[in-house]
Write a protein that holds these residues in place. Structure first.
Motif, PDB file in Angstrom:
ATOM      1  N   ALA A  77       0.827  -1.296  -0.061  1.00 21.58           N
ATOM      2  CA  ALA A  77       0.046  -0.064  -0.010  1.00 21.58           C
ATOM      3  C   ALA A  77       0.871   0.974   0.075  1.00 21.58           C
ATOM      4  N   CYS A  78       1.977   1.351   0.774  1.00 25.12           N
ATOM      5  CA  CYS A  78       2.938   2.320   0.625  1.00 25.12           C
ATOM      6  C   CYS A  78       3.621   2.589  -0.601  1.00 25.12           C
ATOM      7  N   MET A  79       3.854   1.536  -1.523  1.00 25.55           N
ATOM      8  CA  MET A  79       4.407   1.670  -2.600  1.00 25.55           C
ATOM      9  C   MET A  79       3.550   2.043  -3.545  1.00 25.55           C
ATOM     10  N   ALA A  80       2.260   1.806  -3.489  1.00 21.05           N
ATOM     11  CA  ALA A  80       1.271   2.041  -4.239  1.00 21.05           C
ATOM     12  C   ALA A  80       0.911   3.668  -4.327  1.00 21.05           C
ATOM     13  N   ILE A  81       0.998   4.121  -2.787  1.00 24.35           N
ATOM     14  CA  ILE A  81       0.590   5.506  -2.871  1.00 24.35           C
ATOM     15  C   ILE A  81       1.458   6.377  -3.352  1.00 24.35           C
ATOM     16  N   GLY A  82       2.758   5.843  -3.020  1.00 29.59           N
ATOM     17  CA  GLY A  82       4.144   6.771  -3.731  1.00 29.59           C
ATOM     18  C   GLY A  82       4.154   6.729  -5.095  1.00 29.59           C
ATOM     19  N   SER A  83       3.657   5.606  -5.701  1.00 34.90           N
ATOM     20  CA  SER A  83       3.643   5.736  -7.124  1.00 34.90           C
ATOM     21  C   SER A  83       2.502   6.542  -7.722  1.00 34.90           C
ATOM     22  N   GLU A  84       1.433   6.425  -7.229  1.00 38.51           N
ATOM     23  CA  GLU A  84       0.422   7.135  -7.388  1.00 38.51           C
ATOM     24  C   GLU A  84       0.480   8.771  -7.229  1.00 38.51           C
ATOM     25  N   TYR A  85       1.344   9.234  -6.230  1.00 45.54           N
ATOM     26  CA  TYR A  85       1.709  10.557  -6.064  1.00 45.54           C
ATOM     27  C   TYR A  85       2.814  11.033  -7.077  1.00 45.54           C
ATOM     28  N   ARG A  86       3.916  10.137  -7.435  1.00 46.27           N
ATOM     29  CA  ARG A  86       4.678  10.510  -8.340  1.00 46.27           C
ATOM     30  C   ARG A  86       3.984  10.706  -9.645  1.00 46.27           C
ATOM     31  N   LEU A  87       3.320   9.682 -10.007  1.00 50.37           N
ATOM     32  CA  LEU A  87       2.131   9.850 -11.409  1.00 50.37           C
ATOM     33  C   LEU A  87       1.676  11.071 -11.672  1.00 50.37           C
ATOM     34  N   TYR A  88       0.988  11.376 -10.477  1.00 51.51           N
ATOM     35  CA  TYR A  88       0.282  12.602 -10.190  1.00 51.51           C
ATOM     36  C   TYR A  88       1.325  13.996 -10.530  1.00 51.51           C
ATOM     37  N   VAL A  89       2.098  14.030  -9.880  1.00 51.96           N
ATOM     38  CA  VAL A  89       3.097  15.039 -10.084  1.00 51.96           C
ATOM     39  C   VAL A  89       3.723  15.051 -11.456  1.00 51.96           C
ATOM     40  N   ALA A  90       4.088  13.984 -12.018  1.00 52.18           N
ATOM     41  CA  ALA A  90       4.611  14.135 -13.396  1.00 52.18           C
ATOM     42  C   ALA A  90       3.403  14.558 -14.408  1.00 52.18           C
ATOM     43  N   ALA A  91       2.289  13.964 -14.410  1.00 54.23           N
ATOM     44  CA  ALA A  91       1.360  14.497 -15.116  1.00 54.23           C
ATOM     45  C   ALA A  91       0.950  16.178 -14.998  1.00 54.23           C
ATOM     46  N   TRP A  92       1.048  16.681 -13.875  1.00 51.88           N
ATOM     47  CA  TRP A  92       0.762  18.175 -13.520  1.00 51.88           C
ATOM     48  C   TRP A  92       2.155  18.970 -14.063  1.00 51.88           C
ATOM     49  N   ASN A  93       3.189  18.078 -13.928  1.00 51.38           N
ATOM     50  CA  ASN A  93       4.361  18.930 -14.224  1.00 51.38           C
ATOM     51  C   ASN A  93       4.403  19.397 -15.773  1.00 51.38           C
ATOM     52  N   ALA A  94       3.701  18.340 -16.627  1.00 52.06           N
ATOM     53  CA  ALA A  94       3.627  18.724 -18.185  1.00 52.06           C
ATOM     54  C   ALA A  94       2.524  19.730 -18.279  1.00 52.06           C
ATOM     55  N   THR A  95       1.700  20.092 -17.396  1.00 48.78           N
ATOM     56  CA  THR A  95       0.618  21.051 -17.757  1.00 48.78           C
ATOM     57  C   THR A  95       0.636  22.547 -16.931  1.00 48.78           C
ATOM     58  N   ASN A  96       0.212  23.316 -17.618  1.00 48.73           N
ATOM     59  CA  ASN A  96       0.152  24.603 -16.919  1.00 48.73           C
ATOM     60  C   ASN A  96      -0.799  24.643 -16.082  1.00 48.73           C
ATOM     61  N   ILE A  97      -0.445  24.577 -14.672  1.00 44.79           N
ATOM     62  CA  ILE A  97      -1.455  24.145 -13.594  1.00 44.79           C
ATOM     63  C   ILE A  97      -2.330  25.619 -13.597  1.00 44.79           C
ATOM     64  N   LEU A  98      -2.001  26.745 -13.473  1.00 43.71           N
ATOM     65  CA  LEU A  98      -2.864  27.861 -13.440  1.00 43.71           C
ATOM     66  C   LEU A  98      -3.680  28.298 -14.453  1.00 43.71           C
ATOM     67  N   ASP A  99      -3.386  27.586 -15.678  1.00 46.13           N
ATOM     68  CA  ASP A  99      -4.389  27.724 -17.013  1.00 46.13           C
ATOM     69  C   ASP A  99      -5.458  26.625 -16.808  1.00 46.13           C
ATOM     70  N   ASN A 100      -5.010  25.606 -15.910  1.00 40.73           N
ATOM     71  CA  ASN A 100      -6.289  24.561 -15.762  1.00 40.73           C
ATOM     72  C   ASN A 100      -6.492  24.318 -14.233  1.00 40.73           C
ATOM     73  N   TRP A 101      -6.656  25.605 -13.767  1.00 44.02           N
ATOM     74  CA  TRP A 101      -6.949  25.566 -12.087  1.00 44.02           C
ATOM     75  C   TRP A 101      -7.966  24.839 -11.677  1.00 44.02           C
ATOM     76  N   ASP A 102      -9.147  24.827 -12.178  1.00 41.54           N
ATOM     77  CA  ASP A 102     -10.267  23.939 -11.634  1.00 41.54           C
ATOM     78  C   ASP A 102      -9.888  22.594 -11.531  1.00 41.54           C
ATOM     79  N   ASP A 103      -9.548  22.012 -12.831  1.00 42.98           N
ATOM     80  CA  ASP A 103      -8.886  20.618 -12.810  1.00 42.98           C
ATOM     81  C   ASP A 103      -7.857  20.260 -11.953  1.00 42.98           C
ATOM     82  N   TYR A 104      -6.916  21.218 -11.865  1.00 44.54           N
ATOM     83  CA  TYR A 104      -5.729  21.095 -10.823  1.00 44.54           C
ATOM     84  C   TYR A 104      -6.189  20.787  -9.548  1.00 44.54           C
ATOM     85  N   ARG A 105      -7.012  22.072  -9.132  1.00 43.72           N
ATOM     86  CA  ARG A 105      -7.503  21.991  -7.841  1.00 43.72           C
ATOM     87  C   ARG A 105      -8.277  20.539  -7.536  1.00 43.72           C
TER      88      ARG A 105
END
Length: 138
Positions: A77-105
């Motif tokens: 479970a620990c490895m899964a949540i860590g992997s989930e967070y890394r994927l989340y960060v990677a996905a949003w690093n490729a996107t302009n967060i402020l231009d997609n604020w509602d989805d990012y939030r």
């Protein structure tokens, strides 16, 4: 060891709380503020994971029995949540967060809730692994 465990857990919960406050506020934060929070959380989660695996999960798994089985499930479970967070960060690093604020939030608040729930569950169940006696070698 339980002092260190609690310190890691409280550090993560503190960062999650700060992130929830910033992301949930009426005004949009700067991308630098968001980046710092993501980095702080990633670093804290990584340090916590290394600590848990080396000091709690691996010894409990080696001890075997029900304690080892529980540790193995928690490790996964620990490895899964860590992997989930890394994927989340990677996905949003490729996107302009402020231009997609509602989805990012929405995504950020969901991710933060998942991390909080994971740490809360560990706060409940990890002490049994820490305080359980080691199996004696024959």
């Amino acid at each position: 060891m339980s002092k260190h465990l609690a310190a890691y857990q409280h550090r993560i919960i503190d960062i999650v709380g700060r992130a929830e406050a910033v992301i949930g506020a009426d005004t949009r934060p700067s991308s630098q503020a968001l980046g710092k929070l993501r980095w702080d959380l990633a670093r804290a989660m990584n340090e916590y994971q290394v600590f848990k695996h080396s000091r709690i999960f691996d010894p409990a798994i080696a001890a075997g029995g029900e304690r080892g089985s529980a540790a193995s499930r928690m490790r996964e479970a620990c490895m899964a949540i860590g992997s989930e967070y890394r994927l989340y960060v990677a996905a949003w690093n490729a996107t302009n967060i402020l231009d997609n604020w509602d989805d990012y939030r929405a995504a950020a608040l969901t991710m933060l809730a998942r991390i909080r729930a994971h740490v809360d569950a560990e706060m409940e169940h990890l002490p049994a692994l820490v305080t359980a006696p080691e199996r004696k070698a024959a």
